[in-house]
Design an enzyme around this catalytic site. Sequence first.
Site, PDB file in Angstrom:
ATOM      1  N   TYR A  67       0.846  -1.197   0.000  1.00 23.05           N
ATOM      2  CA  TYR A  67       0.000   0.000   0.000  1.00 23.05           C
ATOM      3  C   TYR A  67       0.884   1.252   0.000  1.00 23.05           C
ATOM      4  O   TYR A  67       1.634   1.503   0.949  1.00 23.05           O
ATOM      5  CB  TYR A  67      -0.915   0.047   1.218  1.00 23.05           C
ATOM      6  CG  TYR A  67      -1.980  -1.017   1.279  1.00 23.05           C
ATOM      7  CD1 TYR A  67      -2.329  -1.763   0.166  1.00 23.05           C
ATOM      8  CD2 TYR A  67      -2.663  -1.278   2.469  1.00 23.05           C
ATOM      9  CE1 TYR A  67      -3.315  -2.734   0.223  1.00 23.05           C
ATOM     10  CE2 TYR A  67      -3.649  -2.239   2.549  1.00 23.05           C
ATOM     11  CZ  TYR A  67      -3.971  -2.977   1.415  1.00 23.05           C
ATOM     12  OH  TYR A  67      -4.949  -3.945   1.495  1.00 23.05           O
ATOM     13  N   HIS A 136      -1.037 -12.087   0.782  1.00 23.16           N
ATOM     14  CA  HIS A 136      -1.846 -11.133   0.023  1.00 23.16           C
ATOM     15  C   HIS A 136      -2.287 -11.684  -1.331  1.00 23.16           C
ATOM     16  O   HIS A 136      -3.126 -11.067  -1.999  1.00 23.16           O
ATOM     17  CB  HIS A 136      -1.036  -9.842  -0.177  1.00 23.16           C
ATOM     18  CG  HIS A 136      -1.865  -8.606  -0.337  1.00 23.16           C
ATOM     19  ND1 HIS A 136      -1.327  -7.336  -0.334  1.00 23.16           N
ATOM     20  CD2 HIS A 136      -3.200  -8.421  -0.490  1.00 23.16           C
ATOM     21  CE1 HIS A 136      -2.283  -6.438  -0.492  1.00 23.16           C
ATOM     22  NE2 HIS A 136      -3.428  -7.065  -0.592  1.00 23.16           N
ATOM     23  N   PRO A 216     -16.204  -3.258   3.854  1.00 25.66           N
ATOM     24  CA  PRO A 216     -17.468  -3.290   4.601  1.00 25.66           C
ATOM     25  C   PRO A 216     -18.400  -2.137   4.260  1.00 25.66           C
ATOM     26  O   PRO A 216     -19.604  -2.224   4.509  1.00 25.66           O
ATOM     27  CB  PRO A 216     -17.006  -3.212   6.066  1.00 25.66           C
ATOM     28  CG  PRO A 216     -15.714  -2.466   6.005  1.00 25.66           C
ATOM     29  CD  PRO A 216     -15.059  -2.940   4.744  1.00 25.66           C
ATOM     30  N   LEU A 217     -17.846  -1.067   3.676  1.00 24.06           N
ATOM     31  CA  LEU A 217     -18.670   0.071   3.272  1.00 24.06           C
ATOM     32  C   LEU A 217     -18.684   0.221   1.752  1.00 24.06           C
ATOM     33  O   LEU A 217     -18.968   1.309   1.228  1.00 24.06           O
ATOM     34  CB  LEU A 217     -18.166   1.359   3.936  1.00 24.06           C
ATOM     35  CG  LEU A 217     -18.168   1.357   5.472  1.00 24.06           C
ATOM     36  CD1 LEU A 217     -17.673   2.683   6.006  1.00 24.06           C
ATOM     37  CD2 LEU A 217     -19.564   1.036   6.012  1.00 24.06           C
ATOM     38  N   GLY A 218     -18.395  -0.865   1.038  1.00 23.31           N
ATOM     39  CA  GLY A 218     -18.467  -0.842  -0.416  1.00 23.31           C
ATOM     40  C   GLY A 218     -17.589   0.230  -1.031  1.00 23.31           C
ATOM     41  O   GLY A 218     -17.997   0.906  -1.980  1.00 23.31           O
ATOM     42  N   GLY A 220     -16.919   3.078  -0.036  1.00 25.06           N
ATOM     43  CA  GLY A 220     -17.524   4.394   0.092  1.00 25.06           C
ATOM     44  C   GLY A 220     -18.988   4.459  -0.283  1.00 25.06           C
ATOM     45  O   GLY A 220     -19.681   5.411   0.102  1.00 25.06           O
TER      46      GLY A 220
END
Length: 352
Positions: A67, A136, A216-218, A220
């Site tokens: 990242y 990963h 978990p929040l798609g 955004g």
Amino acid sequence: MAVTTRTLGRSGIEVSALGMGCWAIGGPWAEGTQPLGWGAVDDDESVRTVRRALDLGVTLFDTADTYGAGHSERILGRALAGRRDEAVIATKWGYTFDEAARQATGEDASPTYLRRAVTGSLRRLGTDRIDLYQLHLADLPVPRAEALIDTCESLVAEGLIRAYGWSTDRPDRAAALGHTAPGATAVQHNLSVLRDAPELLAVCDKYDLASINQGPLGMGLLTGKYTAASTLPRDDVRGLTPGWLEWFRGGRPAPEWLRRVGAVRAALTVDGRTLAQGALGWIWARSGRSIPIPGCRTVAQIEENAAALQWGPLEPDVFVEVERQLAALRTAALRDADRPHWPRPTHPVTHP
């Protein structure tokens, strides 16, 4: 009812029931011309966000060496300086990168590279141990993954890592990990109210593995911030959208996912939660092993997400209503797919 902690699978490590995903704080990086980050980032704000997370009881921080081509690990290490023992650090290895050029360069699944990767992560994080070290390479063939177990066990014995896992959406990979790897304790996979993962959750139940939930929040969509008219900037991975990213298409929210958000919005917010808090509550209601790790890069974002801990899982009747709305949407989609689509007339239609 509030939810505060979870046990990280069979490791016995206690973590907060909510983690913080650290992909976004890595800042810009790319594979060729394809951006893989979330655009420009304020490193000082990232540090404040991590420290605020600790203040609010969030102890699990999930990153990866790739990242930001190492930048996320460096910023996380800087933020945790002097507070390392308050945090549980999860990072990943398997992809190669050029830190100076901020470029992804490929992958390496060899035991030799595994050793080199863990040394690099420890240096960037400024720590003497990694609490959870995750493979990963999601689609790595099982025999090649199994060839890494001995090295992982050695790293545990040496105290360089405490436990290990696999970041994969493949139930067969997760099952192989749980069955053959004694020090394995977690599977990181996609899970949200928009995208359930019953087979992976069943594997986690069978082998006593933690379910760490990315997306978990798609990315955004479940914050309510984006509409059909939204366009993401081209330096954002969602803006110049790669083929493997399902939530967005051509730099815009994918219509089919926006429809799902619309279908569940009222139920998720019926008791006063924000949309994001309702989406996190759905995950906790879905499984007692679930640990969502929404990405954050501002103090305001971590404050909203951490407040969901006090709301806890959705109430059973609300969870059932969300599932009913999603089932109705699926039924409507199937009905529309079966309906004949007659050609439009090429001349005006008049009625008597």
